[in-house]
Design a protein around this motif. Structure first.
Motif, PDB file in Angstrom:
ATOM      1  N   LYS A   1      70.344  35.266  43.883  1.00 35.23           N
ATOM      2  CA  LYS A   1      70.711  35.288  45.444  1.00 35.23           C
ATOM      3  C   LYS A   1      71.426  36.724  45.606  1.00 35.23           C
ATOM      4  O   LYS A   1      71.151  37.219  46.529  1.00 35.23           O
ATOM      5  CB  LYS A   1      71.520  33.953  45.846  1.00 35.23           C
ATOM      6  CG  LYS A   1      71.204  33.868  47.238  1.00 35.23           C
ATOM      7  CD  LYS A   1      71.128  32.474  47.670  1.00 35.23           C
ATOM      8  CE  LYS A   1      69.588  32.205  48.250  1.00 35.23           C
ATOM      9  NZ  LYS A   1      69.525  30.891  48.763  1.00 35.23           N
ATOM     10  N   LEU A   2      72.549  36.814  44.661  1.00 41.70           N
ATOM     11  CA  LEU A   2      73.036  38.292  44.807  1.00 41.70           C
ATOM     12  C   LEU A   2      72.359  39.571  44.668  1.00 41.70           C
ATOM     13  O   LEU A   2      72.387  40.315  45.354  1.00 41.70           O
ATOM     14  CB  LEU A   2      74.202  37.949  43.642  1.00 41.70           C
ATOM     15  CG  LEU A   2      75.363  37.100  43.651  1.00 41.70           C
ATOM     16  CD1 LEU A   2      75.841  36.868  42.538  1.00 41.70           C
ATOM     17  CD2 LEU A   2      76.270  37.409  45.012  1.00 41.70           C
ATOM     18  N   ILE A   3      71.385  39.217  43.853  1.00 40.50           N
ATOM     19  CA  ILE A   3      70.377  40.393  43.452  1.00 40.50           C
ATOM     20  C   ILE A   3      69.669  40.476  44.945  1.00 40.50           C
ATOM     21  O   ILE A   3      69.292  41.762  45.682  1.00 40.50           O
ATOM     22  CB  ILE A   3      69.402  40.110  42.297  1.00 40.50           C
ATOM     23  CG1 ILE A   3      70.196  40.220  41.152  1.00 40.50           C
ATOM     24  CG2 ILE A   3      68.253  41.229  42.221  1.00 40.50           C
ATOM     25  CD1 ILE A   3      70.917  41.419  40.704  1.00 40.50           C
ATOM     26  N   TRP A   4      69.110  39.463  45.543  1.00 39.05           N
ATOM     27  CA  TRP A   4      68.173  39.364  46.710  1.00 39.05           C
ATOM     28  C   TRP A   4      69.198  40.177  47.731  1.00 39.05           C
ATOM     29  O   TRP A   4      68.807  41.132  48.440  1.00 39.05           O
ATOM     30  CB  TRP A   4      67.761  38.026  47.156  1.00 39.05           C
ATOM     31  CG  TRP A   4      67.071  38.186  48.324  1.00 39.05           C
ATOM     32  CD1 TRP A   4      65.763  38.122  48.374  1.00 39.05           C
ATOM     33  CD2 TRP A   4      67.449  38.148  49.923  1.00 39.05           C
ATOM     34  NE1 TRP A   4      65.252  38.130  49.809  1.00 39.05           N
ATOM     35  CE2 TRP A   4      66.543  38.106  50.453  1.00 39.05           C
ATOM     36  CE3 TRP A   4      68.781  37.946  50.256  1.00 39.05           C
ATOM     37  CZ2 TRP A   4      66.547  38.139  51.922  1.00 39.05           C
ATOM     38  CZ3 TRP A   4      68.917  38.060  51.635  1.00 39.05           C
ATOM     39  CH2 TRP A   4      67.980  38.081  52.682  1.00 39.05           C
ATOM     40  N   MET A   5      70.291  39.687  48.027  1.00 40.07           N
ATOM     41  CA  MET A   5      71.163  40.299  49.104  1.00 40.07           C
ATOM     42  C   MET A   5      71.396  41.849  48.647  1.00 40.07           C
ATOM     43  O   MET A   5      71.358  42.623  49.517  1.00 40.07           O
ATOM     44  CB  MET A   5      72.774  39.866  48.922  1.00 40.07           C
ATOM     45  CG  MET A   5      72.740  38.168  49.444  1.00 40.07           C
ATOM     46  SD  MET A   5      74.375  37.670  49.901  1.00 40.07           S
ATOM     47  CE  MET A   5      75.138  37.337  48.380  1.00 40.07           C
TER      48      MET A   5
END
Ligand SMILES: Cc1ncc(C[n+]2csc(CCOP(=O)(O)OP(=O)(O)O)c2C)c(N)n1
Ligand SMILES: [Mg+2]
Length: 320
Positions: free
Chosen positions: A8-12
């Motif tokens: 999720k952090l990478i997606w953000m």
């Protein structure tokens, strides 16, 4: 604080990079006269769109403003159709009839953006009312600026959302200016989130340049909304990196203030955090930028080679 999964952090981060690069490209295309209309760049506010939308499902719905590119990319509007819309081509997400200020795609949960300041707030509230009637777990999110908080629609919507416990999240992106008007002369309170108390709903202030803080606040608000407990007002303190629209030199902004905010680049803040936490390497970031650039080149090629809308199409998709 909930633990945010690494992907999720990478997606953000990737979403924020996508917004930054997309707008770098279109800014140049506009200045070169290759794109019609006008644009309001979202640069500097990327952490808000990414941090909020990372909490949403495709079936959740957002409304947006005259500054909608970041919201569109974060909610999943295809880059090609977004680019083609900005080039006013028939392959655009609104058939080339909307342009920059009206992008959206209901298939991915984005109502075409509404450029009337404060106009999206009652629409999101109405959508949330529909979700409640349908007994669905979907939520509606309205993005709007600090300027919109002085519109009647803001107050009427928040009150209605509150009394009916609607599944809606009100996200105010307080970038300290409504066009050239400083918030200091437009409102007397320090935090716009204070206004939530007049309607009996939670109001929270977050650092809008910190994607993780935005994510955390939204996560709580979404949980409340899906659980039938009603709306939340989230005020994200942030800053436009550029002018209000493409021809604004920002002479009304204090240079020290500008300097301070420009050192707080939301993309850099998240990159440094993820690198420190061992979630992202400089090579990963470079690779992402390369992929985004390739996607953008293809999108521009697609848009430039797409047909113009036919005159008779002006009468299609018109309901009123
Ligand atoms: C009802 C209405 N009044 C005025 C305008 C002209 N206008 C467009 S953007 C803008 C400023 C909005 O400021 P804010 O809500 O803070 O959003 P930001 O531009 O900072 O993202 C104004 C006054 C408009 N589009 N709609
Ligand atoms: Mg503003």
């Amino acid at each position: 604080m909930i633990k945010i999964p690494g992907e999720k952090l990478i997606w953000m981060y990737k979403t924020m990079l996508k917004i930054r690069h997309f707008e770098d490209k279109i800014h140049r295309l506009f200045l070169e006269g290759n794109m019609p209309g006008t644009i309001h760049l979202y640069q500097g506010q990327e952490a808000v769109a990414a941090g909020v939308c990372a909490n949403l499902e495709r079936s959740d719905v957002i409304t947006s403003t005259h500054r909608p590119h970041g919201h569109a990319l974060a909610k999943g509007v295809a880059i090609k159709s977004l680019m083609a819309e900005l080039f006013a081509r028939s392959t655009g997400c609104c058939g080339g009839k909307g342009g920059s200020m009206h992008v959206g795609d209901p298939d991915v949960g984005m109502i075409p953006a509404i450029a009337i300041v404060g106009g999206g707030i009652p629409v999101a509230t109405g959508i949330a009312l529909a979700f409640k009637f349908q007994k669905s777990k979907r939520v509606a999110v309205s993005f709007f600026g600090d300027g919109a908080c002085n519109e009647g629609s803001f107050h009427e919507s928040l009150n209605m959302g509150a009394i009916w416990n609607l599944p809606v999240i009100y996200v105010c992106e307080n970038n300290l200016y409504g066009a050239s008007t400083s918030i200091r002369v437009a409102v007397k309170i320090r935090d716009l989130a204070e206004r939530a108390s007049s309607y009996g709903i939670p109001g929270v202030v977050v650092d809008g340049n910190e994607a993780i803080s935005v994510y955390q606040a939204t996560s709580k608000a979404v949980e409340r909304a899906r659980g039938g407990q009603g709306p939340t007002l989230i005020e994200c303190k942030t800053y436009r990196r550029g002018g209000h629209s493409r021809s604004d030199a920002c002479n009304y902004r204090d240079k020290e203030e500008e300097k301070m905010w420009l050192t707080r680049d939301p993309v850099v803040i998240l990159r440094e955090r993820l690198t420190k936490d061992g979630i992202l390497t400089p090579e990963d970031s470079k690779q992402m930028e390369k992929e985004i650039e390739e996607e953008l080149t293809q999108a521009i090629h697609f848009a430039e080679n797409s047909p113009w809308p036919k005159p008779e199409e002006a009468l299609e998709q018109v309901w009123a």
